[in-house]
Design an enzyme around this catalytic site. Structure first.
Site: not given
Ligand code: 8DG
Ligand code: CA
Ligand code: CA
Length: 476
Positions: A346, A348, A400
């Site tokens: 995703d 962020d 996100d």
């Molecule tokens: P990716 O998307 O490339 O697979 O990896 P990422 O960007 O490292 O993972 P992510 O799942 O998008 O999470 C990014 C950061 O957001 C991670 O350090 C965790 C943090 N995070 C929170 N709260 C929440 C939550 O409620 N849901 C999710 N999905 N992530 C959260 O601090």
């Molecule tokens: Ca992410």
């Molecule tokens: Ca995310």
């Protein structure tokens, strides 16, 4: 000036026994055997030049020395040519590496003599760019031989620099499969053990090629070591193979690949006997949440990874929408892309605005969503068609969006940049080592009973007494 010494961290050099085992055939074999396990060399390019550096690195490796491409805290010896001690120290400071008592700064003459001798020769004053006064040491051993030390690796990811350059994929991929399987089986203890093990191996600047290499590395329990040993011997783990063939694992993997489906739903569908998504989608008795409906509708788009170019394009849209309501807002891409990842599941974003009120903050995200919905509606009306797959010119991407008060932006940025394991360890470190509580909003000092303010991530690291790690060093 005598440098401080910690005899507990010192390991003496000298030829070691040859590795007892051959590696599995499917492993990426290093071109040369490492004979001197306690030395991790780094050759400074400054004033030496790329060509000569490359030549010396290749030669030293052929002679059995471990020479790293990248500078890291694990380096024990820095070799330089035409540089004074202070020049090397100054350079190290810029690289954010501390010239600790465990690090040797040497002239290239030491390396050349060592290669000639076929083993590391004793380091004397003529080799050492920084004089060390070992006679001051209370340890008589240290007075005889200059110590060669391996720096202790922390059990906390927030005290390790973990870039995307993972030399231990073969092990970490295996651990991640096992961790995921334990997660599916709700065995938190083993899940965490394998995640921690994967994380620590990702931070190593060398590939593990024998069990000897695992000595002194934290977070490697017996279960983990068994898997490492098997992979070293056979090139693969039988346990991982079994998990990959396991029906429950395969089903959970498939079900959780649908946006909005977590462990609880997967468990339910699995118990009901479902094994494929098509059967689930066409089942008339099942009820889906709005997220799951979107997950099925855009399944193909969402399982394919988001590229950096796509993430940047989404960034433009997000900024455009946010600035329509809050023209002074800062929009920062966080998550994996901020850590330098090339792909993600995703995108962020963190949004914050210095001039906004509580009400502005509450309303921003609903307003943005509303704007996009209206835009989408107009596009559909204009082009006179619905979102059919034929001639599709768009891709569904998960985004996100996080909005936070301006005073908390540093905490939110640190919290949303990840990685998850890095965040976990940062909190664990704050709690256990500093008696502080950290989350995405604030840092609380339980001893002083105060909230610690921060304007930047650097300040939060400083509050915690940690060396600063750049986002790309947080890929734990
Ligand atoms: P990716 O998307 O490339 O697979 O990896 P990422 O960007 O490292 O993972 P992510 O799942 O998008 O999470 C990014 C950061 O957001 C991670 O350090 C965790 C943090 N995070 C929170 N709260 C929440 C939550 O409620 N849901 C999710 N999905 N992530 C959260 O601090
Ligand atoms: Ca992410
Ligand atoms: Ca995310």
């Amino acid at each position: 000036m005598p440098l401080p010494m910690d005899p507990l961290q010192m390991v003496h050099s000298g030829p070691r026994k040859k590795r007892p085992r051959q590696m599995g055939t499917s492993m990426v074999s290093p071109p040369h055997d490492i004979k001197f396990q306690d030395l991790v060399l780094y050759i400074l390019e400054k004033k030496m030049g790329t060509t000569r550096r490359a030549f010396l690195m290749e030669l030293a490796r052929r002679k059995g020395f471990r020479v790293e491409n990248e500078l890291s805290d694990s380096i024990t010896h820095i070799v330089a040519e035409n540089n004074s001690g202070s020049e090397v120290l100054e350079w190290l400071q810029v690289q954010n590496i501390k010239a600790s008592s465990q690090l040797e700064l040497l002239d290239v003459s030491w390396l050349i003599e060592s290669m000639g001798a076929g083993k590391p020769v004793e380091m004397t004053g003529k080799h050492q760019l920084v004089r060390r006064d070992y006679s001051a040491s209370p340890n008589p051993e240290l007075q005889k031989t200059p110590p060669l030390a391996v720096k202790k690796i922390s059990q906390y990811a927030c005290q390790r620099r973990t870039t995307l350059n993972n030399c231990n994929h073969i092990f970490t991929d295996a651990f991640e499969v096992l961790a995921e399987n334990y997660e599916f089986r709700e065995n938190e203890v083993f899940c965490l053990a394998f995640m921690r093990a994967a994380s620590v191996l990702k931070s190593l600047p060398f590939t593990i090629i024998s069990m000897k290499d695992t000595e002194g590395i934290p977070c490697l329990g017996d279960k983990v070591k068994c898997v490492i040993e098997e992979i070293i011997e056979d090139g693969e783990s039988s346990e991982v193979k079994a998990v990959l063939n396991d029906e429950r694992y395969q089903s959970f993997k498939l079900f959780t690949s649908v946006f909005g489906v977590g462990l609880k739903t997967s468990e339910k569908w699995f118990r009901m006997g479902f094994r494929t998504l098509s059967k689930i989608k066409s089942d008339k008795t099942l009820k889906f949440t709005p997220m799951q409906k979107a997950g099925f509708l855009y399944y193909e788009d969402l399982v394919s990874c988001v590229t950096r170019a796509e993430a940047e394009a989404v960034g433009v849209l997000v900024k455009e929408a946010v600035w329509a309501f809050l023209p002074d807002a800062f929009v920062t891409m966080t998550g994996g892309f901020r850590r330098g990842k090339k792909i993600g599941h995703d995108v962020d974003f963190l949004i914050t605005s210095p001039g906004s009120t509580d009400e502005d903050e509450e309303q921003l995200l609903p307003k943005v969503i509303n704007l996009w919905e209206r835009k989408l509606h107009h596009q559909r009306v204009d082009s006179g068609k619905c979102s059919q797959q034929d001639g599709k010119t768009w891709k569904a991407i998960r985004v996100d969006l996080v909005m936070c008060p301006y005073e908390r932006r540093a905490f939110a940025l640190l919290g949303w940049t990840g990685s998850r394991q890095f965040e976990r360890d940062l909190r664990r470190y704050a709690t256990h080592e500093r008696k502080m509580m950290l989350d995405n909003h604030a840092l609380y000092d339980k001893t002083k009973k105060i909230f610690l303010k921060a304007e930047s991530e650097e300040e939060i690291f400083a509050h915690l007494g940690l060396d600063y790690l750049e986002p790309w060093e947080r890929n734990a």
